[in-house]
Motif scaffolding. Structure first.
Motif, short mmCIF file in Angstrom:
data_model
loop_
_atom_site.label_atom_id
_atom_site.label_comp_id
_atom_site.label_asym_id
_atom_site.label_seq_id
_atom_site.Cartn_x
_atom_site.Cartn_y
_atom_site.Cartn_z
N CYS A 18 43.72 39.98 40.53
CA CYS A 18 43.62 39.20 39.31
C CYS A 18 43.64 37.72 39.68
O CYS A 18 44.48 37.28 40.46
CB CYS A 18 44.79 39.54 38.39
SG CYS A 18 44.87 38.51 36.92
N CYS A 21 47.35 36.33 38.02
CA CYS A 21 48.68 36.80 38.44
C CYS A 21 48.67 37.41 39.85
O CYS A 21 49.73 37.73 40.38
CB CYS A 21 49.23 37.81 37.44
SG CYS A 21 48.44 39.42 37.50
N CYS A 38 43.39 41.04 35.25
CA CYS A 38 43.97 42.36 34.99
C CYS A 38 44.21 42.57 33.50
O CYS A 38 44.33 43.70 33.05
CB CYS A 38 45.26 42.55 35.77
SG CYS A 38 46.63 41.55 35.19
N CYS A 42 46.16 37.34 31.09
CA CYS A 42 45.85 36.59 32.31
C CYS A 42 44.58 35.77 32.14
O CYS A 42 44.50 34.62 32.58
CB CYS A 42 45.72 37.52 33.50
SG CYS A 42 47.32 38.12 34.07
#
Ligand SMILES: [Zn+2]
Length: 125
Positions: A18, A21, A38, A42
């Motif tokens: 991702c 994150c 993800c 995010c």
């Protein structure tokens, strides 16, 4: 599709991550646009960060983050470091017992759990 290498117990430890994150993205099936985030959260945080970077005239690779968020991350890392140090000391100091290793494992798990669940987004936003 990228083959993910796996760490202990077969969990994927690298491969596509991702963009916000850094968690490993779930494997994508079929064609279509490559997944970059993800979750919708995010995607949103990344967008906000890019907007702020533009406003502050900093590069998209730089991030302004609240001191409280970093302080809290360092606090969690410090607790984990203490748990690792204590466990190393315990293992070097004579015969570890099942009981002492169980206690050490519990201590490390307790220290690691907040980092597993952590995100770098402050709660008041
Ligand atoms: Zn994410």
């Amino acid at each position: 599709m990228t083959k993910l290498s796996t760490g202990v117990r077969g969990r994927a430890v690298d491969g596509p991550r991702c963009r916000w994150c850094r968690r490993v993205l779930p494997e994508q099936s079929g064609a279509g646009r490559k997944r970059v985030f993800c979750s919708q959260a995010c995607r949103q945080w990344d967008w906000v960060a890019r907007q702020r970077a533009r406003e502050l005239k900093i590069s998209e690779d730089e991030l302004v983050i609240a001191r409280a968020v970093i302080d809290s991350l360092y606090d969690d890392l410090y607790v984990l470091a203490c748990a690792v140090d204590d466990t190393e000391r315990e293992m070097k100091a004579g015969k570890p017992t099942v009981r002492s290793m169980t206690e050490a494992l519990e201590w490390i798990m307790e220290a690691a759990r907040p980092l597993r669940d952590r995100t770098l987004t402050s709660h008041d936003e």
